[in-house]
Scaffold this active site. Structure first.
Site, short mmCIF file in Angstrom:
data_model
loop_
_atom_site.label_atom_id
_atom_site.label_comp_id
_atom_site.label_asym_id
_atom_site.label_seq_id
_atom_site.Cartn_x
_atom_site.Cartn_y
_atom_site.Cartn_z
N ARG A 66 0.78 -1.20 -0.07
CA ARG A 66 0.08 0.02 -0.12
C ARG A 66 0.88 1.17 0.11
O ARG A 66 1.26 1.82 1.01
CB ARG A 66 -0.94 -0.17 1.21
CG ARG A 66 -1.69 1.13 1.28
CD ARG A 66 -2.79 1.46 0.48
NE ARG A 66 -3.73 0.25 0.41
CZ ARG A 66 -4.47 0.01 -0.58
NH1 ARG A 66 -4.65 0.74 -1.66
NH2 ARG A 66 -5.36 -1.11 -0.32
N HIS A 167 0.57 3.76 -10.43
CA HIS A 167 -0.28 4.19 -9.52
C HIS A 167 0.41 4.90 -8.29
O HIS A 167 0.50 4.39 -7.24
CB HIS A 167 -1.15 2.65 -8.82
CG HIS A 167 -2.11 2.87 -7.74
ND1 HIS A 167 -2.40 3.97 -6.95
CD2 HIS A 167 -3.56 2.50 -8.08
CE1 HIS A 167 -3.44 3.87 -6.60
NE2 HIS A 167 -4.23 2.88 -6.72
N GLU A 271 -2.17 9.22 -11.05
CA GLU A 271 -1.81 8.03 -12.09
C GLU A 271 -1.79 7.99 -13.34
O GLU A 271 -2.53 8.11 -13.88
CB GLU A 271 -2.53 6.83 -11.35
CG GLU A 271 -2.95 6.66 -10.07
CD GLU A 271 -4.05 5.97 -9.68
OE1 GLU A 271 -4.29 4.77 -10.28
OE2 GLU A 271 -4.74 5.90 -8.61
#
Ligand code: BG6
Length: 314
Positions: A66, A167, A271
């Site tokens: 994450r 991302h 992104e």
């Protein structure tokens, strides 16, 4: 020789996972995990971290890390039948020792080439043979450059189609003090409203609630202005027409087990992506998608900054 000066070092990160540390002579650095081909750190020459990684990030395969820069391939989000954001971020990549010439405009020694190939397991869910080469490089000024080259190596004559995103989780001081410039007046698909298409208003994007939008046909430069940090991130991209902007805000933050309740205040995902028009490659064809990130000091205070300078200037 002090380890500080080694441009590329193979090391072990959290939970003993293999990582590569890149170091530029002036002091900037980056870290890349083989798990996910995932950049987890990018520091400027003052040693300040520029990417956000959650304090609750698990570093436990196959769960994607994450934060940092997960690679979304061969599917962005739930735009298709595969698992969310595809599988490249959940796979172990290898160091590419036998890479074909990689076009680059940087003479930096601080770079690493990784490769992900189709596996028998993955063929069951995505029946295509491919080679995905990823170069991560630090420029002399500390810029972070990611270049992806994806080749169709199918021997059955079949083309394949994919969507893609870098991302990137940027570290910001306070999300309510941040603005994004370069996406004004563009059309976007709103992930929070069944991917319906809308047109953005004319002002820079600011944040006061959850936001999850795919901006379409975006310019090659996008700027993130962090008022409090007096820092501007500039994203330059090539081959990646779309740009996703995401902040989960408080409720979604609480729903994510690997994300701190208040951490949404200190991150922003912008992104570089290819989503609206998926990429199709015939056997033997290759696609290239590149993003270059720089972090520059800005002395922004309301009304002083000329957005055109950030987007068009040096
Ligand atoms: C963003 C998507 O790119 O990633 C969001 O637009 C999604 O819809 C977010 O929630 C995080 O996804 P994940 O799978 O890493 O939790």
């Amino acid at each position: 020789m002090s380890s500080e000066r080694v441009p590329v070092e193979l090391s072990q990160g959290v939970n003993g996972l293999d990582k590569i540390i890149l170091r530029e002579t002036r002091g900037s650095s980056a870290e890349v995990y083989l798990f996910g081909g995932h950049v987890t750190s990018w520091k400027n020459d003052h040693g300040e971290e520029l990417l956000f990684v959650s304090s609750k990030a698990l570093f436990k395969p196959p769960k994607a890390i994450r934060g940092g820069i997960p690679i979304c391939f061969p599917q962005f989000s739930n735009h298709g039948p595969l698992e969310q954001h595809g599988f490249a971020r959940n796979r172990f990549w290898s160091i590419d020792t036998d890479r074909p010439a990689f076009p680059t405009n940087s003479s930096s020694k601080a770079h690493i080439d990784l490769i992900l190939r189709s596996s028998e397991e993955d063929m069951k869910i995505w029946p295509h043979s491919y080679e995905f080469r990823l170069r991560v490089a630090l420029g002399p000024g500390g810029d972070l450059m990611l270049t992806s080259r994806i080749r169709n190596t199918n021997t059955d004559g079949k083309p394949f189609t994919f969507t893609f995103a870098y991302h990137t989780y940027f570290s910001v001081s306070d999300i309510s003090e941040v603005r994004v410039e370069g996406l004004e007046t563009l059309d976007y698909l709103d992930n929070l409203q069944n991917k319906e298409r809308f047109t953005e208003q004319g002002d820079a994007i600011t944040f006061e609630t959850e936001l999850d939008k795919i901006y379409l046909s975006t310019p090659t430069k996008i700027a993130i202005l962090d008022h409090e940090k007096k820092r501007t991130f500039v994203i330059r991209k090539d081959g990646l027409p779309d740009a996703v902007v995401w902040n989960p805000w408080d409720k979604k933050a609480k729903a994510m087990a690997d994300f701190g309740d208040d951490e949404y205040k200190h991150m922003l995902c912008v992104e570089a992506a290819a989503i609206e028009k998926p990429i199709t490659l015939k056997p033997g064809e290759e696609w290239r998608g590149r993003q270059e990130l720089s972090a520059v000091p800005s002395s922004y205070c309301s009304g002083q900054l000329d957005p055109q300078k950030v987007l068009l200037g040096s």
